[in-house]
Write an enzyme that holds these catalytic residues in place. Sequence first.
Site, PDB file in Angstrom:
ATOM      1  CD  GLU A  39      -2.986  -1.019   2.143  1.00 38.15           C
ATOM      2  OE1 GLU A  39      -3.986  -1.780   2.038  1.00 38.15           O
ATOM      3  OE2 GLU A  39      -2.872  -0.267   3.261  1.00 38.15           O
ATOM      4  CD  GLU A  58      -3.708  -5.900   3.383  1.00 39.74           C
ATOM      5  OE1 GLU A  58      -4.731  -5.144   3.777  1.00 39.74           O
ATOM      6  OE2 GLU A  58      -2.626  -5.500   3.740  1.00 39.74           O
TER       7      GLU A  58
END
Length: 400
Positions: free
Chosen positions: A196, A326
């Site tokens: 991220e 995720e």
Amino acid sequence: MKKCLAVLFFSIYLSCAFAGEKYLFSAKKAVKDKKSVQFNECTAQELADRMKCGWNLGNTLDANGCAGLDSELSWGQPHTTKEMIDAIAAAGFKTIRIPCSWANHFVDSNYTIDSAWMKRVKQIVDWAIEDGLYVILNDHHDNYERENLIPHCKGYYPSSLNYNESMLFVKNVWAQIALAFNKGYDEHLIFEVLNEPRLRGHSHEWWYNQGCTVCKDGATNLNKLNQLAVNTIRASGKNNANRFIMVTGLAASINSYQADESWKLPNDSAEGKLMVSVHLYTPYTFAMENPGATVFEEKHAAELEYNFTWLNEHFVSKGIPVIIGEYGATNKNNLDERVKWFSYFVGESHKYGMVTCLWDNGDPKADNTFEEKFGFFNRKNLNWYFPEIIDTIVEKSEAK
């Protein structure tokens, strides 16, 4: 004398392995991979088909609130044990993602990683591989928290202002990971460059805006950091010359891939070894929002299908597998609806050959409701809070 010779030989190995590249970390303190196994060639999609579904060891090695081995416990999780990893494999998962932070484990100002920390990471990776699991190892919570100039050795930030410090961080961290994990690890170990990577503290931290010059600058600098990490891994040679590598767009958001063409896949000396990493807590109103939606509706399924179709068209169909590193739906006391969501999510993404890795932050209060309740595996009792969900994930990932 023997110790001096060992240091000399290791220094020669280090300089040869990285083909003249200059690094700041201490070669004496770096952990070196001493095993040797054969790397078995396969295509990226063949590997993805074997990885099927995965589970995240969340809020554990990625915890960055303190240094030392006890940081593994700092976010409320118990020590990871071999029995935990065995239970993940026994449940039917084929892949384990091991989020790992590094900046809080430097032992000097040259980005040298604590050898005790690296050995602990290796221990958990080795347990997983012994169980036949595919392992994704990454750099997780090292994105600096503000847009300001990064203090030395405090991580990275994808911006022109912070490129030099970010470059030194990424280069030295991945060089050390590549030394510790190389010829002793076959295709079961996958590297994920950055988790991220985003514009922390900016109004577009989580959502790419095509009209935002800061977003475009972020994407440009992330391209450079991804390329640097890939080059560093490849330069370590041996099995890392062909290791599969996952690369990520800003915030790992599908929006950052869809928005424009600012994000680029790195050039790679190894052919067909790159995979795209994306996170999908989608639709947000059902998967994460508090309170948001509690019923999985047709419009939610349509949003998911649009994203899967887009990822397939732009990556999978072109021979670049997609790893959903995720995903998950937070507990809102709506188990039946969550089972429907998981069934659709895993079943549909699997049809396109995508890999799904369930985010599990080990929340011991998983029976509480709403935001960030992503506890699935009881790591103390070695059982599942919601076995219906786990059974659905495994079943749908195995479906032909």
